[in-house]
Write a protein that holds these residues in place. Structure first.
Motif, PDB file in Angstrom:
ATOM      1  N   ALA A 193     -39.726  32.292 -33.247  1.00 32.74           N
ATOM      2  CA  ALA A 193     -39.936  31.069 -32.473  1.00 32.74           C
ATOM      3  C   ALA A 193     -38.635  30.413 -32.025  1.00 32.74           C
ATOM      4  CB  ALA A 193     -40.777  30.073 -33.280  1.00 32.74           C
ATOM      5  N   LEU A 194     -37.685  30.271 -32.937  1.00 30.12           N
ATOM      6  CA  LEU A 194     -36.441  29.590 -32.582  1.00 30.12           C
ATOM      7  C   LEU A 194     -35.681  30.354 -31.504  1.00 30.12           C
ATOM      8  CD1 LEU A 194     -34.582  27.202 -33.065  1.00 30.12           C
ATOM      9  CD2 LEU A 194     -33.463  28.512 -34.899  1.00 30.12           C
ATOM     10  N   GLU A 195     -35.635  31.680 -31.617  1.00 32.77           N
ATOM     11  CA  GLU A 195     -34.959  32.486 -30.605  1.00 32.77           C
ATOM     12  C   GLU A 195     -35.642  32.338 -29.240  1.00 32.77           C
ATOM     13  OE1 GLU A 195     -35.794  33.488 -33.595  1.00 32.77           O
ATOM     14  OE2 GLU A 195     -33.818  33.843 -34.521  1.00 32.77           O
ATOM     15  N   ALA A 196     -36.975  32.279 -29.242  1.00 37.76           N
ATOM     16  CA  ALA A 196     -37.703  32.103 -27.980  1.00 37.76           C
ATOM     17  C   ALA A 196     -37.391  30.745 -27.360  1.00 37.76           C
ATOM     18  CB  ALA A 196     -39.209  32.242 -28.222  1.00 37.76           C
ATOM     19  N   LEU A 197     -37.313  29.709 -28.191  1.00 36.95           N
ATOM     20  CA  LEU A 197     -36.965  28.385 -27.679  1.00 36.95           C
ATOM     21  C   LEU A 197     -35.549  28.379 -27.098  1.00 36.95           C
ATOM     22  CD1 LEU A 197     -38.383  25.828 -30.297  1.00 36.95           C
ATOM     23  CD2 LEU A 197     -39.433  26.680 -28.202  1.00 36.95           C
ATOM     24  N   GLN A 198     -34.628  29.036 -27.784  1.00 37.25           N
ATOM     25  CA  GLN A 198     -33.253  29.108 -27.295  1.00 37.25           C
ATOM     26  C   GLN A 198     -33.186  29.802 -25.937  1.00 37.25           C
ATOM     27  OE1 GLN A 198     -31.656  31.065 -30.749  1.00 37.25           O
ATOM     28  NE2 GLN A 198     -30.882  29.170 -31.658  1.00 37.25           N
ATOM     29  N   GLN A 199     -33.971  30.860 -25.798  1.00 44.69           N
ATOM     30  CA  GLN A 199     -34.005  31.591 -24.531  1.00 44.69           C
ATOM     31  C   GLN A 199     -34.576  30.716 -23.421  1.00 44.69           C
ATOM     32  OE1 GLN A 199     -36.645  35.002 -24.448  1.00 44.69           O
ATOM     33  NE2 GLN A 199     -35.385  36.040 -22.935  1.00 44.69           N
ATOM     34  N   CYS A 200     -35.649  30.024 -23.710  1.00 43.85           N
ATOM     35  CA  CYS A 200     -36.263  29.152 -22.707  1.00 43.85           C
ATOM     36  C   CYS A 200     -35.338  28.002 -22.331  1.00 43.85           C
ATOM     37  CB  CYS A 200     -37.596  28.615 -23.224  1.00 43.85           C
ATOM     38  SG  CYS A 200     -38.923  29.834 -23.286  1.00 43.85           S
ATOM     39  N   LYS A 201     -34.563  27.520 -23.285  1.00 46.26           N
ATOM     40  CA  LYS A 201     -33.585  26.477 -22.991  1.00 46.26           C
ATOM     41  C   LYS A 201     -32.514  27.002 -22.048  1.00 46.26           C
ATOM     42  CE  LYS A 201     -30.245  23.327 -25.117  1.00 46.26           C
ATOM     43  NZ  LYS A 201     -29.557  22.919 -26.371  1.00 46.26           N
ATOM     44  N   GLN A 202     -32.051  28.227 -22.287  1.00 49.56           N
ATOM     45  CA  GLN A 202     -31.048  28.834 -21.421  1.00 49.56           C
ATOM     46  C   GLN A 202     -31.576  29.018 -20.000  1.00 49.56           C
ATOM     47  OE1 GLN A 202     -30.068  32.447 -23.489  1.00 49.56           O
ATOM     48  NE2 GLN A 202     -28.742  31.420 -24.989  1.00 49.56           N
ATOM     49  N   GLU A 203     -32.884  29.235 -19.876  1.00 56.29           N
ATOM     50  CA  GLU A 203     -33.507  29.428 -18.563  1.00 56.29           C
ATOM     51  C   GLU A 203     -33.838  28.112 -17.869  1.00 56.29           C
ATOM     52  OE1 GLU A 203     -36.893  31.971 -18.968  1.00 56.29           O
ATOM     53  OE2 GLU A 203     -35.804  33.411 -20.215  1.00 56.29           O
ATOM     54  N   GLY A 204     -33.618  26.981 -18.567  1.00 54.40           N
ATOM     55  CA  GLY A 204     -33.892  25.681 -17.960  1.00 54.40           C
ATOM     56  C   GLY A 204     -35.323  25.218 -18.089  1.00 54.40           C
ATOM     57  N   LEU A 205     -36.137  25.923 -18.868  1.00 54.56           N
ATOM     58  CA  LEU A 205     -37.530  25.518 -19.061  1.00 54.56           C
ATOM     59  C   LEU A 205     -37.646  24.385 -20.070  1.00 54.56           C
ATOM     60  CD1 LEU A 205     -39.225  29.045 -19.202  1.00 54.56           C
ATOM     61  CD2 LEU A 205     -38.962  27.530 -17.220  1.00 54.56           C
ATOM     62  N   ILE A 206     -36.650  24.274 -20.954  1.00 52.45           N
ATOM     63  CA  ILE A 206     -36.607  23.254 -22.003  1.00 52.45           C
ATOM     64  C   ILE A 206     -35.212  22.641 -21.999  1.00 52.45           C
ATOM     65  CG2 ILE A 206     -36.863  22.799 -24.473  1.00 52.45           C
ATOM     66  CD1 ILE A 206     -38.442  25.439 -24.677  1.00 52.45           C
ATOM     67  N   ARG A 207     -35.131  21.345 -22.272  1.00 54.23           N
ATOM     68  CA  ARG A 207     -33.832  20.683 -22.296  1.00 54.23           C
ATOM     69  C   ARG A 207     -33.280  20.499 -23.703  1.00 54.23           C
ATOM     70  NH1 ARG A 207     -34.486  15.540 -18.411  1.00 54.23           N
ATOM     71  NH2 ARG A 207     -32.205  15.525 -18.578  1.00 54.23           N
ATOM     72  N   ALA A 208     -34.142  20.406 -24.712  1.00 55.73           N
ATOM     73  CA  ALA A 208     -33.702  20.276 -26.096  1.00 55.73           C
ATOM     74  C   ALA A 208     -34.742  20.922 -26.997  1.00 55.73           C
ATOM     75  CB  ALA A 208     -33.503  18.806 -26.481  1.00 55.73           C
ATOM     76  N   ILE A 209     -34.281  21.541 -28.085  1.00 50.78           N
ATOM     77  CA  ILE A 209     -35.189  22.251 -28.986  1.00 50.78           C
ATOM     78  C   ILE A 209     -34.977  21.794 -30.425  1.00 50.78           C
ATOM     79  CG2 ILE A 209     -35.264  24.265 -27.478  1.00 50.78           C
ATOM     80  CD1 ILE A 209     -33.380  25.671 -29.471  1.00 50.78           C
ATOM     81  N   GLY A 210     -36.001  22.026 -31.247  1.00 50.65           N
ATOM     82  CA  GLY A 210     -35.888  21.640 -32.647  1.00 50.65           C
ATOM     83  C   GLY A 210     -37.131  22.032 -33.415  1.00 50.65           C
ATOM     84  N   MET A 211     -37.377  21.318 -34.502  1.00 47.94           N
ATOM     85  CA  MET A 211     -38.503  21.662 -35.370  1.00 47.94           C
ATOM     86  C   MET A 211     -39.075  20.417 -36.032  1.00 47.94           C
ATOM     87  SD  MET A 211     -38.470  24.442 -38.493  1.00 47.94           S
ATOM     88  CE  MET A 211     -39.937  25.422 -38.854  1.00 47.94           C
ATOM     89  N   SER A 212     -40.377  20.364 -36.122  1.00 47.52           N
ATOM     90  CA  SER A 212     -41.067  19.352 -36.915  1.00 47.52           C
ATOM     91  C   SER A 212     -41.263  19.961 -38.292  1.00 47.52           C
ATOM     92  CB  SER A 212     -42.414  18.998 -36.282  1.00 47.52           C
ATOM     93  OG  SER A 212     -43.122  18.086 -37.091  1.00 47.52           O
ATOM     94  N   THR A 213     -40.486  19.474 -39.268  1.00 44.88           N
ATOM     95  CA  THR A 213     -40.394  20.128 -40.570  1.00 44.88           C
ATOM     96  C   THR A 213     -41.200  19.399 -41.642  1.00 44.88           C
ATOM     97  OG1 THR A 213     -38.366  18.897 -41.049  1.00 44.88           O
ATOM     98  CG2 THR A 213     -38.127  21.071 -40.045  1.00 44.88           C
ATOM     99  N   LYS A 214     -41.313  20.075 -42.806  1.00 45.47           N
ATOM    100  CA  LYS A 214     -42.053  19.490 -43.923  1.00 45.47           C
ATOM    101  C   LYS A 214     -41.281  19.553 -45.232  1.00 45.47           C
ATOM    102  CE  LYS A 214     -46.667  20.153 -41.978  1.00 45.47           C
ATOM    103  NZ  LYS A 214     -48.057  20.574 -42.218  1.00 45.47           N
ATOM    104  N   THR A 215     -40.080  20.126 -45.203  1.00 45.87           N
ATOM    105  CA  THR A 215     -39.271  20.225 -46.414  1.00 45.87           C
ATOM    106  C   THR A 215     -37.859  19.753 -46.108  1.00 45.87           C
ATOM    107  OG1 THR A 215     -38.526  22.495 -45.968  1.00 45.87           O
ATOM    108  CG2 THR A 215     -40.597  22.230 -47.179  1.00 45.87           C
ATOM    109  N   VAL A 216     -37.165  19.305 -47.129  1.00 44.90           N
ATOM    110  CA  VAL A 216     -35.778  18.866 -46.942  1.00 44.90           C
ATOM    111  C   VAL A 216     -34.891  20.044 -46.568  1.00 44.90           C
ATOM    112  CG1 VAL A 216     -33.750  17.898 -48.100  1.00 44.90           C
ATOM    113  CG2 VAL A 216     -36.008  16.878 -48.475  1.00 44.90           C
ATOM    114  N   SER A 217     -35.022  21.155 -47.268  1.00 42.53           N
ATOM    115  CA  SER A 217     -34.181  22.318 -46.980  1.00 42.53           C
ATOM    116  C   SER A 217     -34.435  22.842 -45.572  1.00 42.53           C
ATOM    117  CB  SER A 217     -34.420  23.423 -48.010  1.00 42.53           C
ATOM    118  OG  SER A 217     -35.786  23.806 -48.045  1.00 42.53           O
ATOM    119  N   GLY A 218     -35.697  22.845 -45.168  1.00 43.62           N
ATOM    120  CA  GLY A 218     -36.028  23.288 -43.816  1.00 43.62           C
ATOM    121  C   GLY A 218     -35.518  22.330 -42.765  1.00 43.62           C
ATOM    122  N   GLY A 219     -35.610  21.044 -43.055  1.00 45.69           N
ATOM    123  CA  GLY A 219     -35.110  20.047 -42.115  1.00 45.69           C
ATOM    124  C   GLY A 219     -33.612  20.150 -41.917  1.00 45.69           C
TER     125      GLY A 219
END
Length: 267
Positions: free
Chosen positions: A148-174
């Motif tokens: 998922a993260l790699e796909a978001l990064q690719q879409c950001k590079q293509e201009g489809l997304i301006r900022a990417i991230g994650m809605s997390t549930k753990t401190v380590s993941g956040g």
């Protein structure tokens, strides 16, 4: 005329967002939601009036997701002609079945790409400002072993997304999401402070942090003003960029904006 909320920079991006965002799960979904009171999904007139009020109050951040039922496709119609007025945040990973009321998750590269293309179509836009991975709780595993993260990064590079991230549930993941992306969404309120280290990291490293459950999904109770107390608590943390509050009640929206304005004056 209410005093409009001023906007602030979204991390290191060029996006400017209001400190209060409008959550739209109640525009598209009324099954499997954790609110203390039942509600009726508003019709198009009521939804349009709510969005117009939010804009008048200075709110420009609007939060949606494929898991919010018909929220994205409704916003695609409701925001026509005013796309430039809004910073849209959507998500990938969680899919909701309106008939059964159940969710399932898919964090693969292929599904993430398909989800983004579907969201673009539903929202009737050629870009989405912010897209977050909608975690099922396995934050680190998703980041490290799914696509998922790699796909978001690719879409950001293509201009489809301006900022990417994650809605997390753990401190380590956040913490990992904040390190590897532009933004993180965490739960934070007076009754849930466990994820404050993630906000501390965002403050130190200039990453954007969006709050979910800033008002405890309506469950916070106080003898005084729970919304005011929660808003002041949320916005007093230097790592917080914006707090998302989901409401379909115009009076509640106005009260939340006023509480936000007062909280900003006190911080």
């Amino acid at each position: 005329m209410e005093s409009a909320l001023s906007h602030r920079r979204f991390g290191s991006s060029d996006l400017m967002v209001s400190p209060l965002g409008l959550g739209t799960v109640k525009l598209g979904r009324d099954k499997g939601v954790k609110y203390p009171k039942d509600f009726t999904i508003p019709d198009d007139k009521a939804a349009a009036d709510l969005i117009a009020l939010a804009r008048d109050l200075g709110i420009n951040l609007i939060d949606t997701a494929p898991a919010y039922g018909r929220s994205e496709e409704r916003l695609g119609k409701l925001l026509q002609g005013q796309r430039q007025d809004w910073v849209i945040c959507s998500k990938v990973g969680e899919e909701f079945n309106n008939d059964s009321g159940d969710s399932h998750f898919d964090f693969s590269h292929r599904h993430t790409r398909q989800s983004i293309e579907r969201s673009l179509d539903r929202l009737k836009t050629d870009y989405i400002d912010i897209v977050l991975i909608h975690s099922d709780g396995r934050d680190e595993h998703i980041i490290q072993h799914e696509g998922a993260l790699e796909a978001l990064q690719q879409c950001k590079q293509e201009g489809l997304i301006r900022a990417i991230g994650m809605s997390t549930k753990t401190v380590s993941g956040g913490l990992l999401a904040a390190e590897l992306s532009d933004a993180v969404m965490v739960a934070y309120n007076p009754a849930h402070q466990e994820e404050s280290p993630v906000l501390d990291y965002c403050a130190r490293h200039g990453k954007a942090a969006i709050l979910k459950k800033a008002l405890g999904s309506g469950h916070l109770i106080s003898e005084q003003d729970p919304a005011q107390a929660a808003m002041h608590f949320a916005l007093s943390h230097p790592g917080v960029t914006s707090a998302i509050v989901g409401t379909i009640n115009p009076e509640h929206l106005r009260e939340n904006a006023e509480a936000c304005q007062r909280a900003l004056l006190q911080t």
